[in-house]
Design a protein around this motif. Structure first.
Motif, PDB file in Angstrom:
ATOM      1  N   ASP A 153       0.853   3.654  -2.497  1.00  0.00           N
ATOM      2  CA  ASP A 153       1.244   2.344  -3.025  1.00  0.00           C
ATOM      3  C   ASP A 153       2.403   1.757  -2.218  1.00  0.00           C
ATOM      4  N   TYR A 154       3.346   2.607  -1.841  1.00  0.00           N
ATOM      5  CA  TYR A 154       4.511   2.140  -1.088  1.00  0.00           C
ATOM      6  C   TYR A 154       4.082   1.609   0.278  1.00  0.00           C
ATOM      7  N   ARG A 156       1.347   0.221   0.996  1.00  0.00           N
ATOM      8  CA  ARG A 156       0.737  -1.091   0.768  1.00  0.00           C
ATOM      9  C   ARG A 156       1.809  -2.144   0.510  1.00  0.00           C
ATOM     10  N   ASP A 157       2.785  -1.803  -0.336  1.00  0.00           N
ATOM     11  CA  ASP A 157       3.833  -2.761  -0.682  1.00  0.00           C
ATOM     12  C   ASP A 157       4.631  -3.186   0.548  1.00  0.00           C
ATOM     13  N   LYS A 158       4.775  -2.276   1.499  1.00  0.00           N
ATOM     14  CA  LYS A 158       5.536  -2.578   2.723  1.00  0.00           C
ATOM     15  C   LYS A 158       4.626  -2.950   3.898  1.00  0.00           C
ATOM     16  N   ALA A 159       3.326  -3.061   3.623  1.00  0.00           N
ATOM     17  CA  ALA A 159       2.353  -3.461   4.650  1.00  0.00           C
ATOM     18  C   ALA A 159       2.429  -2.576   5.890  1.00  0.00           C
ATOM     19  N   ILE A 160       2.492  -1.261   5.670  1.00  0.00           N
ATOM     20  CA  ILE A 160       2.544  -0.294   6.765  1.00  0.00           C
ATOM     21  C   ILE A 160       1.126   0.110   7.147  1.00  0.00           C
ATOM     22  N   ASN A 161       0.798  -0.063   8.407  1.00  0.00           N
ATOM     23  CA  ASN A 161      -0.534   0.321   8.878  1.00  0.00           C
ATOM     24  C   ASN A 161      -0.780   1.801   8.592  1.00  0.00           C
ATOM     25  N   THR A 162      -1.886   2.092   7.916  1.00  0.00           N
ATOM     26  CA  THR A 162      -2.157   3.453   7.458  1.00  0.00           C
ATOM     27  C   THR A 162      -3.593   3.861   7.790  1.00  0.00           C
TER      28      THR A 162
END
Length: 244
Positions: A153-154, A156-162
């Motif tokens: 979730d974090y 996604r919230d910080k828009a980190i490419n995963t």
């Protein structure tokens, strides 16, 4: 404060832990005890070689041109690299100053203010989700699933490419209803750009024997093509591309 890190090993020209040519740093120590782990020699937090940031950076910089030319970078893996978040933060900042991309391969189990700072200096997260069924996850890893889902979730919230990674183990993580539920859950994460399905292998079996650990998967075979294709098809319903 003098920051040091315990490093299990390094790989100078890795090609499977993120895009491009990568300098891969295997950190020592892990809170999980995955039944299919192929690096159980990274578990013990008291082992490994102690590096200062200067020492490790002097090794990394030798391969800077290869990494940048190929679109690669440095990957911190393990073990669980975020157990040594202070060291990873310092190394990530140094890499970024050199224009070197940073990836962190993690189970998502460890989280703190320092981990947040690490993620601010991370270009790519390789997140390992061992299973989506909490009971199976606990049986597979020895820890709870919830922290990993919060970590996801974090990102996604910080828009980190995963990139999401899933190890497919017959008789252990091939519970298809759970795979379907995970694929459905992943539809909520626009930051996940890729799913990697990693077929179980037994290349680390000898390490368990050498360390005197109980290995429960002696009789487990690698997944056959039919199972692998079925799981791939399920994950494709998430709308997220699969790795080749």
């Amino acid at each position: 404060m003098n920051i040091t890190g315990r490093v299990h090993s390094v790989e100078s020209c890795g090609t499977v832990d993120g895009p491009g040519v990568r300098f891969v740093v295997f950190m020592q120590g892990c809170p999980l005890r995955c039944q299919f782990c192929h690096n159980p020699d990274t578990w013990d937090t008291n082992k490994g070689t102690i590096y200062t940031p200067d020492q490790l950076m002097s090794e990394i910089i030798k391969y800077k041109s290869y990494m940048i030319f190929s679109g690669g970078g440095v990957t911190f893996t393990g073990g669980e690299p975020l157990l040594q978040a202070d060291f990873i933060l310092e190394m990530s900042k140094r890499c970024k100053k050199e224009g070197i991309s940073v990836a962190v391969d993690t189970s998502g189990y460890v989280f703190s203010d320092t981990v947040e700072q690490v993620l601010e200096n991370t270009d790519l997260v390789l997140l390992d989700i061992k299973n989506y069924d909490p009971e199976v996850y606990s049986r597979v890893t020895g820890v709870e699933l919830a922290p990993t889902l919060k970590f996801l979730d974090y990102t996604r919230d910080k828009a980190i490419n995963t990139w999401l990674r899933y190890v497919l183990v017959p008789g252990l993580t091939d519970n298809l209803e759970s795979v379907r539920a995970l694929a459905e859950h992943l539809k909520n994460y626009s930051n996940i750009s890729r799913i990697e399905i990693l077929p179980f292998h037994k290349m680390g079996e000898y390490k368990w024997e050498a360390l005197g650990y109980e290995y429960k998967l002696y009789d487990t075979r690698e997944p056959d093509k039919k199972l692998l294709e079925e799981v791939k098809g399920i994950f494709l319903t998430s709308g997220i591309p699969l790795a080749n």
